[in-house]
Design an enzyme around this catalytic site. Structure first.
Site, PDB file in Angstrom:
ATOM      1  CG  ASP A 116       1.992 -29.037 -38.030  1.00  0.00           C
ATOM      2  OD1 ASP A 116       3.140 -28.927 -37.571  1.00  0.00           O
ATOM      3  OD2 ASP A 116       1.706 -29.814 -38.963  1.00  0.00           O
ATOM      4  CG  ASP A 159      -5.611 -37.983 -39.046  1.00  0.00           C
ATOM      5  OD1 ASP A 159      -4.458 -38.109 -38.567  1.00  0.00           O
ATOM      6  OD2 ASP A 159      -5.824 -37.812 -40.257  1.00  0.00           O
ATOM      7  CG  ASP A 210      -0.594 -33.890 -45.741  1.00  0.00           C
ATOM      8  OD1 ASP A 210       0.493 -33.529 -46.250  1.00  0.00           O
ATOM      9  OD2 ASP A 210      -0.970 -33.526 -44.606  1.00  0.00           O
ATOM     10  CG  ASN A 268       7.829 -34.753 -30.619  1.00  0.00           C
ATOM     11  OD1 ASN A 268       9.008 -34.996 -30.360  1.00  0.00           O
ATOM     12  ND2 ASN A 268       7.247 -35.166 -31.730  1.00  0.00           N
ATOM     13  CB  ALA A 301       0.509 -25.083 -45.399  1.00  0.00           C
TER      14      ALA A 301
END
Ligand code: RIB
Length: 298
Positions: A251, A245, A11, A186, A40
């Site tokens: 995840d 963040d 990322d 979601n 991951a």
């Protein structure tokens, strides 16, 4: 065991005041590099919460530095990587902008994530004790084929339908639902799937009626809701936090649900663990840095 079949990304994160719309350019002072990819991230979250040695990942990375570092990161987090192979394309990369409210927008360049195959996973790994965790960043047909094999072996399938692909065919959405023991989405994804399947009003109860699938809907600061085909509903509120963040919070939730169900906890207990883990994950930058270890959750 918990087997995560999914994506691995690096990322690249830029922090901006406001996420730019089409045709706009904004400046960020710098950028950060973090390990990511929904697969991951979920594997790392599960490994930090499950008993040691319970989590493995099947995936592809590129034959490049990002790929080698990503594998090292999984190993350092206790995730088995025997089934993480080198693909022909480069390691997946996600371009992430995070705004002043800790909200994000993400573009994923899939690269080697388009190459994993259900055949990468040997039959011997699929037993009644297997919990398979899936997302939507590797080819759907391969995920579905593996989900069906796991179900055939008596194992459990947790499918996080994120992101919902543009133009996702109704037949594929129905097949996903039928192949899942637990669907995690979601609120936006829930509404998208309901619309694809022609269920009016995004009604979750209607979505899973007549299936054997339990559905969990995450709702950010509101926590999470679970629905069973028998008509039960649970709600667990999220702890109040000041997020730094939110990337990877979903995840973390999915990984925690997998760890909880693998351990034998019930749905309500799993929801509670998931909400607390996801909240803590928002307190550090990047998807994985804030993911809690079991000792932090009791
Ligand atoms: O869910 C967050 C993840 O989505 C990021 O780590 C990014 O890699 C994308 O896959």
């Amino acid at each position: 065991m918990i087997l995560v079949f999914g994506s691995i990304n690096v990322d690249l994160v830029a922090r901006v005041a406001t996420i730019p719309g089409p045709g706009k350019t904004v400046l960020a002072p710098s950028y950060e590099r973090h390990f990511g990819g929904k697969g991951a991230n979920q594997a790392v979250a599960a490994a930090r919460l499950a008993a040691p040695g319970r989590v493995a990942m099947a995936a592809r990375v590129g034959d490049d530095g990002f790929g080698r570092e990503s594998i090292d990161n999984l190993v350092a987090n206790g995730v088995g990587t025997d089934l993480v192979g080198a693909g022909a394309a480069p390691t997946g990369c996600a371009f992430i902008t995070v705004d002043a409210h800790a909200e994000n927008a993400i573009t994923v360049a899939s690269g080697a994530n388009l190459e994993p195959s259900a055949d990468d996973v040997p039959e011997a790994l699929l037993t009644a004790g297997t919990t398979l965790v899936l997302q939507m960043e590797v080819p759907f047909a391969q995920s579905l084929a593996l989900a069906r094999r796991v179900r055939q072996s008596g194992g459990r399938v947790i499918w996080n339908c994120a992101p919902v692909p543009d133009g996702f065919p109704a037949a594929d959405a129905a097949a996903l639902l039928a192949a899942s023991d637990v669907l995690i989405v979601n609120e936006h994804e829930a509404a998208d799937i309901a619309a694809i399947l022609g269920k009016p009003g995004g009604e979750i109860a209607g979505l899973i009626a007549g299936t054997a699938t339990r559905c969990i809907v995450t709702a950010g600061a509101e926590g999470a809701f679970a629905y069973t085909p028998e008509g039960e509903t649970f709600h667990v509120p999220a702890p109040r936090i000041e997020p730094v963040d939110t990337t990877g919070a979903g995840d973390t939730f999915v990984g925690a649900i997998a760890a909880a169900l693998d351990e034998g906890l019930d749905l309500q207990q799993a929801l509670d663990l998931g909400c607390r883990a996801a909240a803590l994950s928002c307190l550090a930058p990047g998807a994985q840095a804030g993911m809690p270890f079991r000792s932090a959750l009791g």
